[in-house]
Design a protein around this motif. Structure first.
Motif, PDB file in Angstrom:
ATOM      1  N   GLY A 101      40.262  47.928  39.993  1.00 21.67           N
ATOM      2  CA  GLY A 101      40.953  47.712  41.270  1.00 21.67           C
ATOM      3  C   GLY A 101      40.818  46.676  42.324  1.00 21.67           C
ATOM      4  O   GLY A 101      41.413  46.415  43.563  1.00 21.67           O
ATOM      5  N   MET A 102      39.598  45.956  42.274  1.00 18.17           N
ATOM      6  CA  MET A 102      39.221  45.070  43.088  1.00 18.17           C
ATOM      7  C   MET A 102      40.001  43.696  42.838  1.00 18.17           C
ATOM      8  O   MET A 102      40.233  43.567  41.781  1.00 18.17           O
ATOM      9  CB  MET A 102      37.516  44.614  43.225  1.00 18.17           C
ATOM     10  N   ASN A 103      40.132  42.904  43.945  1.00 17.99           N
ATOM     11  CA  ASN A 103      41.023  41.814  43.798  1.00 17.99           C
ATOM     12  C   ASN A 103      40.284  40.648  42.883  1.00 17.99           C
ATOM     13  O   ASN A 103      38.828  40.806  42.855  1.00 17.99           O
ATOM     14  CB  ASN A 103      41.563  41.418  44.856  1.00 17.99           C
ATOM     15  N   HIS A 104      40.684  39.601  42.642  1.00 14.60           N
ATOM     16  CA  HIS A 104      39.977  38.651  41.736  1.00 14.60           C
ATOM     17  C   HIS A 104      38.966  38.022  42.683  1.00 14.60           C
ATOM     18  O   HIS A 104      37.988  37.846  42.015  1.00 14.60           O
ATOM     19  CB  HIS A 104      41.228  37.493  41.686  1.00 14.60           C
ATOM     20  N   THR A 105      39.251  37.673  43.811  1.00 11.67           N
ATOM     21  CA  THR A 105      38.100  36.896  44.793  1.00 11.67           C
ATOM     22  C   THR A 105      37.071  37.818  44.834  1.00 11.67           C
ATOM     23  O   THR A 105      35.816  37.342  44.684  1.00 11.67           O
ATOM     24  CB  THR A 105      38.676  36.889  46.109  1.00 11.67           C
ATOM     25  N   GLN A 106      37.130  39.288  45.296  1.00 12.03           N
ATOM     26  CA  GLN A 106      36.052  39.978  45.136  1.00 12.03           C
ATOM     27  C   GLN A 106      35.225  40.174  44.031  1.00 12.03           C
ATOM     28  O   GLN A 106      34.016  40.158  43.955  1.00 12.03           O
ATOM     29  CB  GLN A 106      36.363  41.520  45.439  1.00 12.03           C
ATOM     30  N   LEU A 107      35.923  40.232  42.750  1.00 12.86           N
ATOM     31  CA  LEU A 107      35.402  40.140  41.426  1.00 12.86           C
ATOM     32  C   LEU A 107      34.468  38.903  41.274  1.00 12.86           C
ATOM     33  O   LEU A 107      33.572  38.954  40.586  1.00 12.86           O
ATOM     34  CB  LEU A 107      36.204  40.452  40.158  1.00 12.86           C
ATOM     35  N   THR A 108      35.128  37.739  41.780  1.00 12.43           N
ATOM     36  CA  THR A 108      34.523  36.306  41.413  1.00 12.43           C
ATOM     37  C   THR A 108      32.946  36.442  42.412  1.00 12.43           C
ATOM     38  O   THR A 108      32.264  36.112  41.792  1.00 12.43           O
ATOM     39  CB  THR A 108      35.340  35.290  41.736  1.00 12.43           C
ATOM     40  N   LEU A 109      33.157  36.968  43.546  1.00 19.88           N
ATOM     41  CA  LEU A 109      31.927  36.857  44.217  1.00 19.88           C
ATOM     42  C   LEU A 109      30.932  37.962  43.845  1.00 19.88           C
ATOM     43  O   LEU A 109      29.809  37.805  43.786  1.00 19.88           O
ATOM     44  CB  LEU A 109      32.320  37.478  45.806  1.00 19.88           C
ATOM     45  N   LEU A 110      31.239  39.089  43.124  1.00 22.72           N
ATOM     46  CA  LEU A 110      30.423  40.091  42.468  1.00 22.72           C
ATOM     47  C   LEU A 110      29.837  39.320  41.058  1.00 22.72           C
ATOM     48  O   LEU A 110      28.577  39.549  41.056  1.00 22.72           O
ATOM     49  CB  LEU A 110      31.053  41.524  42.198  1.00 22.72           C
ATOM     50  N   GLU A 166      25.170  38.809  52.038  1.00 20.73           N
ATOM     51  CA  GLU A 166      25.930  37.637  52.915  1.00 20.73           C
ATOM     52  C   GLU A 166      27.314  37.454  52.524  1.00 20.73           C
ATOM     53  O   GLU A 166      28.005  37.420  53.215  1.00 20.73           O
ATOM     54  CB  GLU A 166      25.075  36.267  52.044  1.00 20.73           C
ATOM     55  N   TYR A 167      27.896  37.710  51.180  1.00 20.42           N
ATOM     56  CA  TYR A 167      29.188  37.842  50.985  1.00 20.42           C
ATOM     57  C   TYR A 167      29.981  38.868  51.698  1.00 20.42           C
ATOM     58  O   TYR A 167      30.972  38.709  52.134  1.00 20.42           O
ATOM     59  CB  TYR A 167      29.298  38.011  49.275  1.00 20.42           C
ATOM     60  N   HIS A 186      34.637  40.801  54.816  1.00 18.32           N
ATOM     61  CA  HIS A 186      34.646  42.184  55.277  1.00 18.32           C
ATOM     62  C   HIS A 186      35.189  43.093  54.370  1.00 18.32           C
ATOM     63  O   HIS A 186      34.915  44.240  54.200  1.00 18.32           O
ATOM     64  CB  HIS A 186      35.005  42.438  56.666  1.00 18.32           C
ATOM     65  N   SER A 187      36.227  42.609  53.767  1.00 18.70           N
ATOM     66  CA  SER A 187      37.081  43.256  52.723  1.00 18.70           C
ATOM     67  C   SER A 187      36.348  43.698  51.380  1.00 18.70           C
ATOM     68  O   SER A 187      36.376  44.817  51.066  1.00 18.70           O
ATOM     69  CB  SER A 187      38.293  42.591  52.217  1.00 18.70           C
ATOM     70  N   LEU A 188      35.364  42.822  51.042  1.00 19.01           N
ATOM     71  CA  LEU A 188      34.650  43.028  50.068  1.00 19.01           C
ATOM     72  C   LEU A 188      33.378  44.216  50.435  1.00 19.01           C
ATOM     73  O   LEU A 188      33.206  45.304  49.621  1.00 19.01           O
ATOM     74  CB  LEU A 188      33.660  41.915  49.538  1.00 19.01           C
ATOM     75  N   GLY A 189      32.902  44.125  51.615  1.00 22.68           N
ATOM     76  CA  GLY A 189      31.901  45.084  52.267  1.00 22.68           C
ATOM     77  C   GLY A 189      32.680  46.204  52.180  1.00 22.68           C
ATOM     78  O   GLY A 189      32.024  47.485  52.004  1.00 22.68           O
ATOM     79  N   TYR A 190      33.786  46.503  52.760  1.00 19.79           N
ATOM     80  CA  TYR A 190      34.630  47.741  52.914  1.00 19.79           C
ATOM     81  C   TYR A 190      34.865  48.081  51.675  1.00 19.79           C
ATOM     82  O   TYR A 190      34.534  49.521  51.470  1.00 19.79           O
ATOM     83  CB  TYR A 190      35.719  47.299  53.802  1.00 19.79           C
TER      84      TYR A 190
END
Length: 167
Positions: free
Chosen positions: A28-37, A126-127, A132-136
């Motif tokens: 359920g994480m979005n594409h941007t979040q998955l790319t950062l991960l 850092e990401y 903040h949406s990734l951290g949350y």
């Protein structure tokens, strides 16, 4: 829907981005979040009885288990390891990277050959500061795991107490 668990060799040939995107913990994480991960992830393999992380040492990231089983243990005052919980495919291993002083609270040991994705904490923190949406998202997911494990530890402690009173 195919719910067959993939084998160790099937997982190893998949691209890292695919492995990250399809891990149940990250569903359920979005594409941007998955790319950062994916940017701070590496694949790891552990042999049976290999220590993955050690209680009291610096927590430099976290693992998402893909295959195998891992035991969480804690050292008692007299030097004996006490099993806490067994983790398997789909589970998160390690949240101490997120909370100062960034020290592992348990020891984790592979109890069978295990593959996992490892995420480097310094990059990920850092990401999370920049997005903040990734951290949350990570905090919500990690907190849910923490609550589940706390409840399991509570239940285990009560069962030990009840067994002691009966004896």
């Amino acid at each position: 829907m195919n719910t067959r668990i993939k084998t160790h060799s099937e997982i190893q040939i998949e691209p890292l981005g695919t492995r990250v995107a399809f891990h149940p913990f990250l569903a359920g994480m979005n594409h941007t979040q998955l790319t950062l991960l994916t940017d701070c992830a590496v694949a790891r393999h552990f042999n049976t009885n290999q220590i993955i992380l050690r209680e009291g040492e610096f927590a430099n990231g976290f693992y998402l288990i893909e295959t195998g089983r891992v035991t969480l243990e804690s050292v008692a005052g007299f030097g004996e390891s006490i099993p806490i919980q067994i983790l398997g495919a789909g589970d998160l291993l390690g949240w101490s990277w997120m909370f100062p002083p960034y020290v592992w609270q348990f020891t984790a040991r592979a109890i069978e050959p295990t593959t996992a994705l490892f995420f480097y904490a310094t990059i990920l923190r850092e990401y999370c500061e920049k997005d903040h949406s990734l951290g949350y998202e990570l905090l919500k997911r990690i907190s849910a795991v923490m609550v589940t494990r706390l409840q399991a530890a509570h239940d285990h402690m009560l069962s030990l107490y009840c067994n002691r009173r009966v004896a």
